[in-house]
Scaffold this motif. Sequence first.
Motif: not given
Length: 465
Positions: A294-296, A320-323, A407-411, A457-459
């Motif tokens: 999911k990009g996290y 919460g994870l998004e925040a 990577e996490n800065t390129k969600h 495929k993944d969701g």
Amino acid sequence: MDIYFYNTLTKEKEKFEPINGKEVRMYSCGPTVYYNAHIGNLRAYLFMDTLRRVLKYNGYQLKHVMNITDVGHLTSDADEGEDKMMVAAKRENKDPWEIAKYYMDAFFKDMESLNIEKPEIIARATDHIAIMEQYVKKIIENGYTYQTEDTIYFDTSKVPDYGMLSGKKIEEQKAGARVEFDKNKKNISDFALWIKAPKEHIMQWDSFFGKCYPGWHLECSAIGYQYLGEQFDIHTGGIDHIPIHHENEIAQSIGFSGKIPAKFWMHVNFLKVDGGKMSKSLNNLYTLKDLKEKGYEPEVYRMFNFNSSYRSAINFTWEGLEANLKALQKLKEGYQKQAEGTEDVEDNIIHNFEEKFHQAINDDLNMPLAMSVVWDVIKYPIKSKKLAKLLKKFDTVLALNIDKQTENTKHENPEIPPEIIELAEKRKQARENKDWQQSDKLREEINNKGYNIKDSKDGYEITKN
Ligand code: AMP
Ligand code: ZN
């Protein structure tokens, strides 16, 4: 600066001082390697890692042991049910040795991607059968056991303070027990130390009692003793270990040497998902892979854990994870601004920040408070390389790679609000339950709010209309 840790044994926050000067000897109950670790399990090892880093920040050297439970133990802590490794072996059509190897490697990969340091000594239970056998023999010699035809049991009534960690007396355990009472046991809290292996049991070893396998609790006592001696500084585990596994470890050590093995017992509380238990049937048992899909990145989950004390239950939600993803991005940008700063800052300001951070982490790992100091430094109006250097020092505890853009800065979907993600998650759940009507209703709701959802495929993929 003094360190205070909450000790489950005394139920108080106590001043921590190691037995041997500058060296801290510590033991952590490691994973049972028969499945991929979920993010709840990983919370336990993030806590262990923060503890290590705080001790190092205070100048201590560590001798830290973690076991790997690669010999099957029964499904519940209380010796009931089918052997976990055997269940996994049947499920995947592999032998238990292959299962153990596969999931142990997967566990270390997860640790690495979360920046969790490896303890100095990793001890696989199957490499320590001989010391376990010696340990049992000594407990027998000391008169703490009884035996049936196929099992050597520990007699918990021989330990007057049995139940000292959970504060539960033997009689209370009996009254509260939901499991059926094993008729061979004298007391409900008695447990198996050494068990004769039935023929079909793949993991078995020759011993003084015939071909046997050890009870689960034994490995931690014997491995702890082998590397750390009869008494060491800290023992860690999840809160689920308090009432059975750790009570039994203490009982075994008393039977072996007369001593409680550790001075401090520290326990990490549970991660809940959407306010409830994580389970396969609720389809909310997430792994790091699920988060990545999911990009996290794992760092975001590390940051998420700093929102609460390790002693509180923590509730996982995608919102919460998004925040935390957003917060981590801001943190890294803030660090960059300080690193590029050209102003000077007074030494006493730096000193003040450092004191506050140090006090927070030394107060039973108060990470929410420590993070508030980090934010004060990030937001400080003067931009200075000295503050960047201070943040790097704090990052030896946080391990968020504060100076690296990852990577996490390129969600992928920074524009999708949490409310929409929640609807999409509900829709996914409905589809998995084959509730097409509900799924269509949710799609409509998402459309009405200005977004499109496409199954993949993944969701799913969400785009703005
Ligand atoms: P296991 O591999 O089942 O022995 O569990 C490994 C570790 O994960 C233990 O320390 C457990 O206490 C811990 N644990 C299991 N579930 C959770 C959860 N939901 N939240 C936090 N820790 C957990
Ligand atoms: Zn253990």
